[in-house]
Every structure is written in C-alpha cells, then in structure tokens.
Design an enzyme around this catalytic site. Sequence first.
Site, PDB file in Angstrom:
ATOM      1  N   ASN A  71     -10.852  -1.069  -8.337  1.00 35.02           N
ATOM      2  CA  ASN A  71     -11.065  -1.864  -7.134  1.00 35.02           C
ATOM      3  C   ASN A  71      -9.746  -2.046  -6.400  1.00 35.02           C
ATOM      4  OD1 ASN A  71     -10.150  -4.874  -6.762  1.00 35.02           O
ATOM      5  ND2 ASN A  71     -10.415  -4.589  -8.974  1.00 35.02           N
ATOM      6  N   LEU A  75      -7.517  -8.843  -2.553  1.00 35.81           N
ATOM      7  CA  LEU A  75      -7.487 -10.309  -2.637  1.00 35.81           C
ATOM      8  C   LEU A  75      -8.108 -10.998  -1.419  1.00 35.81           C
ATOM      9  CD1 LEU A  75      -3.974 -10.716  -4.293  1.00 35.81           C
ATOM     10  CD2 LEU A  75      -6.176 -11.132  -5.363  1.00 35.81           C
ATOM     11  N   CYS A 132      -1.459  -9.009  -9.589  1.00 35.60           N
ATOM     12  CA  CYS A 132      -2.471  -8.156  -8.970  1.00 35.60           C
ATOM     13  C   CYS A 132      -1.841  -6.852  -8.470  1.00 35.60           C
ATOM     14  CB  CYS A 132      -3.147  -8.889  -7.823  1.00 35.60           C
ATOM     15  SG  CYS A 132      -4.880  -8.454  -7.712  1.00 35.60           S
ATOM     16  N   GLY A 219     -12.854  -2.949 -16.855  1.00 35.57           N
ATOM     17  CA  GLY A 219     -14.026  -2.510 -17.603  1.00 35.57           C
ATOM     18  C   GLY A 219     -13.661  -2.035 -19.003  1.00 35.57           C
ATOM     19  N   THR A 268     -15.598  -7.629 -15.138  1.00 35.26           N
ATOM     20  CA  THR A 268     -16.427  -6.519 -14.664  1.00 35.26           C
ATOM     21  C   THR A 268     -17.878  -6.653 -15.108  1.00 35.26           C
ATOM     22  OG1 THR A 268     -14.485  -5.080 -14.650  1.00 35.26           O
ATOM     23  CG2 THR A 268     -16.624  -3.994 -14.690  1.00 35.26           C
TER      24      THR A 268
END
Length: 305
Positions: A71, A75, A132, A219, A268
Amino acid sequence: MGKPDLSVEVAGIKLRNPVMTASGTFGYGKEFADYLDLEKIGAIITKGLSIRPKAGNPTPRIVETPGGMLNAIGLQNVGIDAFIQEKLPFLRTVNTPVIVNLYGNTLEEYGELAEKLDKLPEVAGLEVNISCPNVKQGGIVFGTDPNAAYEVVSLVRESTIKPLIVKLSPNVTNVVEMANACVDAGADALSLINTLTGMAIDLQKRRPILANMTGGLSGPAIKPVALRMVWQVAQAVKVPVIGIGGIMTATDALEFMLAGATAVQVGTANFLDPSAAQTIAEGMETYLEENGIADVKELIGALIT
C-alpha cells in the site's frame, strides 16, 4: 477451571484482551462497528493523524502480492481538528481504550499533535508513527535514524503525560538500537513492525504499478521478519512490546506473545475479514481453555530456546 484471563496491561492502559487494531487498517473505528463488537477487542488504534488534512498519494496505491499487499496510501486522514470534532464523539460511546496514532513532517508537528491530544480524557494513549515508509518526507527519516527518533520521542514525551507507544520501522539494520533510543527518550511501550518497503512492476508497461513507485508490504509474507524483530526487541528492552505483522489467526497472535509481545495488532486481516480482530481474540480464549492455561500473561516471552 473458570474462564481464562485474557487481560493485559500496556503502558498503564488496561486491555480486556491483547488484540488491538493496527493503525491505517481500521479507519477511525466507527467504520467497523457493524462488523464486530468493538467492546470485544483490546483497543482501537486510529488512522495516523496529522496537523492538517491529507489527501494521500495518487492512485493506484494498493496492489496485491503473494502472501500480502503493498500500500502507498500516503497517510490520508481528516486532520487532528476534524478528528476531534467528527470522529471522537462516536469513540466516546465505546467502552474500549482508544489510542490515537499520530505523525508529523517536522519535529514541531509531532509536539503540536501531542499537546492537542493531551487534553482529551477519552484518548487512552498515543502511538507515534516514526516509521511509515511511503511518505516522501518526514517519517522515513525519523524512523531509520536513532538520533532523529530520540528527538521526536523526547519532544512528544515533553508534550504529553499520556501513555506513549512508539511504532518502529523494520527498514533498519539494527532494530534493537532504534528500540533503545526510543525507550531512552521516554517511550512507555514499543509497537513493531510497521510495513516493509517494497515495489511491484508491470512488465507490459515497464512501469511501477504503484503511482508512488514504492509502498509498504504487509500481510502474512512479513510475519517471520516481524516475529524475529519482536523477539529481539522484547529481550532488549524493559517496556512492553506490541507485535504487528501478518497476524491473521489466533495462532499467529499467540506466537507473537511467545516471542515476547504483551499485546498484538491486527492489520491487513481487517481488509479480508472486518471481524478479524474479534475472531482472533475469541480464538485466543479457546486456545487457553483447551490447553488449561488460566492467564494469557503466562505466554508472554515463554518461548523455549
């Protein structure tokens, strides 16, 4: 034997069970209220909030990968003021601790956010995003340099008396060094891992699939990395560790606790099954019952090596 005790405490925040929702995968809580009982999970962690609203990255910004997803949302969020006015009123009605994830592009923004949230009794604690990987400026620098991380956490610590969780990036050579820097600066707990920086390419177009070029991998694919880092950090620090990374089942969650995590975050999995967090918490209870374990805290760091 009666019902097992699933309660844990993280940085002074009492959780009915160890299952929290991971920031950025659970909206602001209300979006998931129709799919699970918000009072059957340990804590709600909000999307990452910034001083001003943020539109995020251009599309495409999500791509499925073997064993997970990339992804590059960037933000996207409503901003701190709109959160307080529009999102917090609903969360006040839910009897579950609310932890607000925050991020800044400058040191000053981190401090300003912490000051605004410090005055809100319904906010149980703060989770500081220094990690991030899909923002072109800001987070990546703080999250990969121990000195920068120390500065951010110190400033947030000075700006609030609320429990302070720092979310660590896996995109570092020495995660223990980063963990120690954050604890030295005043972190009450550490959450890890955030996403691993990755990329996907379209062979026909010869272009990156994500408009942002790179994104955060999450994930099941990242779970072995996450387990290893949680295990390393939990042995090195004296504050609680929250495990994140590919937790899809109760088994996954319990493995993180054996590695040293006091609590876990489900991310996820929420996209695949919006009731995942509750299902995982219930599965943990079933495991304890079936194995005659009276208290989930018996499993924290109980890995036999």
